[in-house]
Design a protein around this motif. Structure first.
Motif, PDB file in Angstrom:
ATOM      1  N   ILE A  32       0.858  -1.184   0.000  1.00  0.00           N
ATOM      2  CA  ILE A  32       0.000   0.000   0.000  1.00  0.00           C
ATOM      3  C   ILE A  32       0.894   1.234   0.000  1.00  0.00           C
ATOM      4  N   ASP A  75       1.079   5.535  -0.270  1.00  0.00           N
ATOM      5  CA  ASP A  75       0.295   6.768  -0.206  1.00  0.00           C
ATOM      6  C   ASP A  75       1.169   7.965  -0.573  1.00  0.00           C
ATOM      7  N   ILE A 119      -1.794  -1.122  -4.090  1.00  0.00           N
ATOM      8  CA  ILE A 119      -2.917  -0.224  -3.826  1.00  0.00           C
ATOM      9  C   ILE A 119      -2.369   1.164  -3.504  1.00  0.00           C
ATOM     10  N   TYR A 143      -3.318   4.482  -1.600  1.00  0.00           N
ATOM     11  CA  TYR A 143      -4.271   5.041  -0.637  1.00  0.00           C
ATOM     12  C   TYR A 143      -4.145   6.559  -0.688  1.00  0.00           C
ATOM     13  N   CYS A 144      -5.210   7.209  -1.113  1.00  0.00           N
ATOM     14  CA  CYS A 144      -5.168   8.648  -1.380  1.00  0.00           C
ATOM     15  C   CYS A 144      -5.748   9.432  -0.207  1.00  0.00           C
ATOM     16  N   HIS A 145      -4.890  10.207   0.460  1.00  0.00           N
ATOM     17  CA  HIS A 145      -5.350  11.110   1.512  1.00  0.00           C
ATOM     18  C   HIS A 145      -5.862  12.418   0.920  1.00  0.00           C
ATOM     19  N   LEU A 165      -7.780   3.554  -3.164  1.00  0.00           N
ATOM     20  CA  LEU A 165      -8.696   3.735  -2.042  1.00  0.00           C
ATOM     21  C   LEU A 165      -8.593   5.183  -1.573  1.00  0.00           C
ATOM     22  N   TYR A 166      -9.733   5.772  -1.197  1.00  0.00           N
ATOM     23  CA  TYR A 166      -9.766   7.153  -0.720  1.00  0.00           C
ATOM     24  C   TYR A 166     -10.110   7.168   0.766  1.00  0.00           C
ATOM     25  N   ASN A 167      -9.626   8.195   1.472  1.00  0.00           N
ATOM     26  CA  ASN A 167      -9.911   8.255   2.908  1.00  0.00           C
ATOM     27  C   ASN A 167     -11.273   8.857   3.224  1.00  0.00           C
ATOM     28  N   PRO A 174     -10.050   6.001   7.359  1.00  0.00           N
ATOM     29  CA  PRO A 174      -8.794   5.681   8.050  1.00  0.00           C
ATOM     30  C   PRO A 174      -9.009   4.751   9.236  1.00  0.00           C
ATOM     31  N   LEU A 203     -10.252  -3.319   4.592  1.00  0.00           N
ATOM     32  CA  LEU A 203      -8.922  -3.251   3.992  1.00  0.00           C
ATOM     33  C   LEU A 203      -8.412  -4.646   3.643  1.00  0.00           C
ATOM     34  N   SER A 249      -9.946  -5.958   0.590  1.00  0.00           N
ATOM     35  CA  SER A 249      -9.439  -5.287  -0.612  1.00  0.00           C
ATOM     36  C   SER A 249      -8.087  -5.842  -1.038  1.00  0.00           C
TER      37      SER A 249
END
Length: 431
Positions: free
Chosen positions: A111, A113, A133, A135-137, A181-183, A206, A426, A429
């Motif tokens: 993962i 970010d 993956i 993970y977009c903050h 994936l978005y937060n 989160p 998670l 996913s």
């Protein structure tokens, strides 16, 4: 359970913040809940400004084997004469990823970010045998679009070329990521607008550590007031927890207290001279003296306090606090201020809500999603000192309302933001 379930989290700087809280709690949660072998790869980690769990892992003071923490590339520069931060960040992460590919342990899920370009490097070097993956903050270029360059060193043409280059890299590799994936839904809407709609994009809130007393009845929970050294139980404690960065608008907390002191001075002075209630503001957050924006923020706050001594005497600033102190402060607080505007998600509000505390925040961004309708689980107002002060006064005068909102907020956290449910999502996913 597959015997080879292993997950690596890649994060640029493992400090103290919401993104780092997600990485640490997700790595620990996957190991505890599903016995996954987990690790964290970062380019920088200062034990003096990291979470307690990370400090224990680095000092080997914990009985757990996982997550492992790998710090690679911390000798590389973080900037070039105060600029080119994004260039240095990507170069340092490239070094760390090359170490992982050729010398590091093998994982079957990774993962990443903040830096989507790293996904392309991993795809090229390790093929499709590993689940990747992103993970977009929040879009990186929207977090600090111009602060990366110094106008005294670069002309506007070079600045625009540099910024457009890295904005284009971020957008291109974001859309090429195999899974995103978005937060929050708010972050997804911003990414759809500025980066483009990703074909696999979905929301994963989160994973975070919440108040460990959720089993206590709501009524009892909202009345918890733990002691904090240096603060009287008679004080009215207003708490603000945010990283010391200009975008967090911490000055708004000071200006709010200034307005409160002017508006209703009699409210803060009650009872006899020996037993007077006074307002106290506690500012806490991560601080890194290597980062220019952290230094600028702290200097601004201290300069403002010097010009307003009547506010300065009721303000306490604490940097890089421990997890234990954070939870002590949240349980003791009478009110929690959260001052950032257009926040992506807002982990601190959820942590406060899990303690049954009322959060007063700006009516913008992902906070509408996190806190929910204003007045039911927290209070959302315009981000100006007058609006914050008026709402704070009304809340502090009405304890029964605070307890009711606190009870509702605990239920909201249980139903939407529980760590177990988020870790399960998670894990599903990944495998």
């Amino acid at each position: 359970l597959l015997p080879d379930e292993s997950v690596l989290f890649i994060h640029p700087d493992l400090g103290i913040g919401g993104a780092e809280r997600f990485v640490v709690d997700a790595a620990i949660g996957l190991n505890q809940q599903y016995q996954c072998r987990t690790g964290i790869l970062t380019t920088s980690c200062d034990p003096r400004r990291s979470f307690t769990e990370v400090q224990d892992i680095l000092q080997k003071d914990t009985g757990r084997r996982f997550p492992q923490v790998f710090v690679k590339g911390d000798f590389l520069p973080r900037s070039i004469r105060g600029g080119c931060v994004r260039l240095c960040k990507n170069f340092s992460m490239l070094y760390a990823v090359l170490w992982l590919v050729y010398f590091g342990p093998v994982y079957n899920a990774i993962i990443i970010d903040q830096l989507p370009a790293i996904i392309a490097v991993l795809q090229f070097l390790i093929g499709k045998n590993v689940k990747l993956i992103f993970y977009c903050h929040f879009p990186d270029h929207l977090c600090n679009p111009w602060g990366d360059m110094r106008s005294s060193l670069y002309t506007s043409i070079w600045r625009a070329a540099y910024t457009n280059l890295f904005d284009g890299i971020e957008k291109y590799f974001f859309l090429k990521a195999p899974c995103v994936l978005y937060n929050s839904l708010y972050t997804k809407s911003i990414c759809d607008r500025h980066l483009g709609k990703h074909h696999t994009g979905r929301v994963l809130y989160p994973i975070m550590k919440l108040c460990n007393d959720l089993e206590i009845s709501n009524q009892a929970h909202t009345s918890i007031r733990t002691e904090i050294p240096g603060f009287s139980q008679e004080d009215i404690l207003i708490l603000s927890i945010s990283r010391f960065e200009p975008k967090k608008k911490i000055l708004l907390a000071l200006q709010t207290v200034e307005n409160m002191l002017v508006d209703v001075p009699a409210f803060w002075k009650t009872g006899t001279s020996k037993n007077q209630k006074e307002i106290r503001l506690l500012l806490c957050g991560g601080y890194d003296d290597r980062l220019s924006d952290n230094i600028a923020c702290m200097n601004e706050l201290q300069e403002w306090l010097r010009d307003h001594p009547h506010v300065d005497k009721v303000v306490t600033i604490r940097t890089n606090i421990s997890e234990d102190f954070k939870w002590q402060a949240l349980r003791r607080a009478d009110l929690v201020l959260y001052t950032p505007e257009n926040e992506h998600f807002g982990i601190v509000p959820v942590e406060a809500m899990s303690c049954g505390k009322v959060v007063l925040a700006s009516n913008s961004g992902g906070l509408r999603e996190t806190i929910g309708p204003s007045g039911l689980y927290g209070v959302l107002v315009d981000a100006n000192p007058r609006a914050f002060a008026q709402a704070a006064i009304e809340l502090l005068k009405d304890q029964s309302r605070r307890q009711l909102i606190g009870s509702h907020s605990i239920e909201r956290v249980r139903n939407i933001f529980s760590a177990e449910a988020c870790i399960t999502t998670l894990h599903n996913s990944l495998f």
